[in-house]
Design a protein around this motif. Structure first.
Motif, PDB file in Angstrom:
ATOM      1  N   LEU A 269      13.778 -56.830  55.022  1.00 45.94           N
ATOM      2  CA  LEU A 269      13.676 -55.517  54.375  1.00 45.94           C
ATOM      3  C   LEU A 269      13.800 -54.429  55.422  1.00 45.94           C
ATOM      4  CD1 LEU A 269      10.656 -56.218  51.979  1.00 45.94           C
ATOM      5  CD2 LEU A 269      13.104 -56.337  51.452  1.00 45.94           C
ATOM      6  N   LYS A 270      14.235 -53.231  54.980  1.00 44.32           N
ATOM      7  CA  LYS A 270      14.402 -52.096  55.885  1.00 44.32           C
ATOM      8  C   LYS A 270      13.648 -50.884  55.368  1.00 44.32           C
ATOM      9  CE  LYS A 270      18.939 -52.834  57.910  1.00 44.32           C
ATOM     10  NZ  LYS A 270      20.247 -52.236  58.128  1.00 44.32           N
ATOM     11  N   GLY A 271      13.190 -50.054  56.290  1.00 42.59           N
ATOM     12  CA  GLY A 271      12.627 -48.748  55.971  1.00 42.59           C
ATOM     13  C   GLY A 271      11.710 -48.726  54.778  1.00 42.59           C
ATOM     14  N   LYS A 272      12.058 -47.898  53.801  1.00 44.76           N
ATOM     15  CA  LYS A 272      11.223 -47.673  52.614  1.00 44.76           C
ATOM     16  C   LYS A 272      11.154 -48.879  51.679  1.00 44.76           C
ATOM     17  CE  LYS A 272      10.163 -43.427  53.630  1.00 44.76           C
ATOM     18  NZ  LYS A 272       8.886 -43.162  54.235  1.00 44.76           N
ATOM     19  N   GLN A 273      11.960 -49.906  51.940  1.00 41.90           N
ATOM     20  CA  GLN A 273      11.843 -51.142  51.148  1.00 41.90           C
ATOM     21  C   GLN A 273      10.519 -51.848  51.445  1.00 41.90           C
ATOM     22  OE1 GLN A 273      15.518 -52.995  52.609  1.00 41.90           O
ATOM     23  NE2 GLN A 273      16.287 -52.971  50.493  1.00 41.90           N
ATOM     24  N   ILE A 274       9.924 -51.519  52.581  1.00 43.20           N
ATOM     25  CA  ILE A 274       8.662 -52.135  52.978  1.00 43.20           C
ATOM     26  C   ILE A 274       7.530 -51.213  52.528  1.00 43.20           C
ATOM     27  CG2 ILE A 274       7.318 -53.096  54.896  1.00 43.20           C
ATOM     28  CD1 ILE A 274      10.015 -53.016  56.520  1.00 43.20           C
ATOM     29  N   SER A 275       6.577 -51.771  51.800  1.00 42.37           N
ATOM     30  CA  SER A 275       5.453 -50.975  51.310  1.00 42.37           C
ATOM     31  C   SER A 275       4.624 -50.449  52.479  1.00 42.37           C
ATOM     32  CB  SER A 275       4.558 -51.819  50.404  1.00 42.37           C
ATOM     33  OG  SER A 275       3.909 -52.817  51.163  1.00 42.37           O
ATOM     34  N   LEU A 276       3.877 -49.388  52.223  1.00 38.94           N
ATOM     35  CA  LEU A 276       2.983 -48.835  53.238  1.00 38.94           C
ATOM     36  C   LEU A 276       1.987 -49.898  53.693  1.00 38.94           C
ATOM     37  CD1 LEU A 276       1.940 -46.480  54.940  1.00 38.94           C
ATOM     38  CD2 LEU A 276       0.580 -45.760  52.954  1.00 38.94           C
ATOM     39  N   SER A 277       1.420 -50.646  52.736  1.00 39.47           N
ATOM     40  CA  SER A 277       0.445 -51.677  53.114  1.00 39.47           C
ATOM     41  C   SER A 277       1.103 -52.787  53.941  1.00 39.47           C
ATOM     42  CB  SER A 277      -0.250 -52.255  51.878  1.00 39.47           C
ATOM     43  OG  SER A 277       0.666 -52.908  51.038  1.00 39.47           O
ATOM     44  N   GLY A 278       2.344 -53.123  53.635  1.00 42.50           N
ATOM     45  CA  GLY A 278       3.071 -54.114  54.424  1.00 42.50           C
ATOM     46  C   GLY A 278       3.334 -53.635  55.841  1.00 42.50           C
TER      47      GLY A 278
END
Length: 186
Positions: free
Chosen positions: A43-52
């Protein structure tokens, strides 16, 4: 094989009662990196959740500061420097700033080298500017002992003998130059 631990953890949690979707997402993404170099999904950038992203940052910090069979731990400020070097490539710079704000890049009792070549120990944090703590200068630029160690409050932008503001260039291991930090803190 090692990278499969995320899949194994998710498989175990899928059959466990009362595990929230946020927890599942966090676990599934804690090895993802904003440049897409992570795993298991790249995943890249905003695809990753804040918690992740937060879990990945903390996981990396813990991995660096914990002894493992394949790697020796590093001291706090070295770990934070390594993470800071990954700013806006592997980790979001704002999250790194929050981690540094929480931990302090150079905690009290950390040895640091200044841009003047002097070596000091952090004696007080600056709660507003964590990269500008108060320092007691223990060693001169030639690494000889400073008999009357002065203190520098880096927030006040004191100047080196060459006229540039003092700044920390790197953290040092606790036993650098034969210094025993316990002699300066009671």
């Amino acid at each position: 094989m090692f990278k499969k631990h995320v899949d194994h953890a998710l498989a175990l949690l899928e059959v466990t009662n009362n595990i929230s979707s946020t927890t599942m997402i966090t676990i599934s993404q804690h090895h993802e990196r904003i440049d897409g170099s992570g795993y298991p999904y790249q995943l890249k950038g905003k695809q990753i959740s804040l918690s992740g992203q937060m879990a990945g940052l903390i996981d990396t910090y813990c991995a660096l500061t914990s002894n493992k069979a394949y790697a020796k731990s590093v001291y706090n400020q070295f770990a934070l420097e390594k993470i800071n070097a990954l700013r806006d490539t592997k980790f979001d710079g704002h999250l790194i700033d929050q981690l540094v704000q929480f931990l302090g890049m150079y905690p009290v009792s950390s040895l640091v080298e200044l841009n003047s070549g002097e070596v000091g120990v952090v004696i007080q944090q600056n709660s507003v500017r964590r990269l500008q703590p108060k320092i007691m200068v223990l060693l001169n630029p030639d690494k000889t002992k400073n008999e009357y160690p002065p203190t520098l409050n880096l927030i006040n932008l004191p100047l080196t003998p060459s006229g540039e503001p003092y700044k920390i260039v790197r953290g040092l291991p606790p036993d650098s130059y034969g210094l025993n930090i316990n002699n300066y803190f009671s």
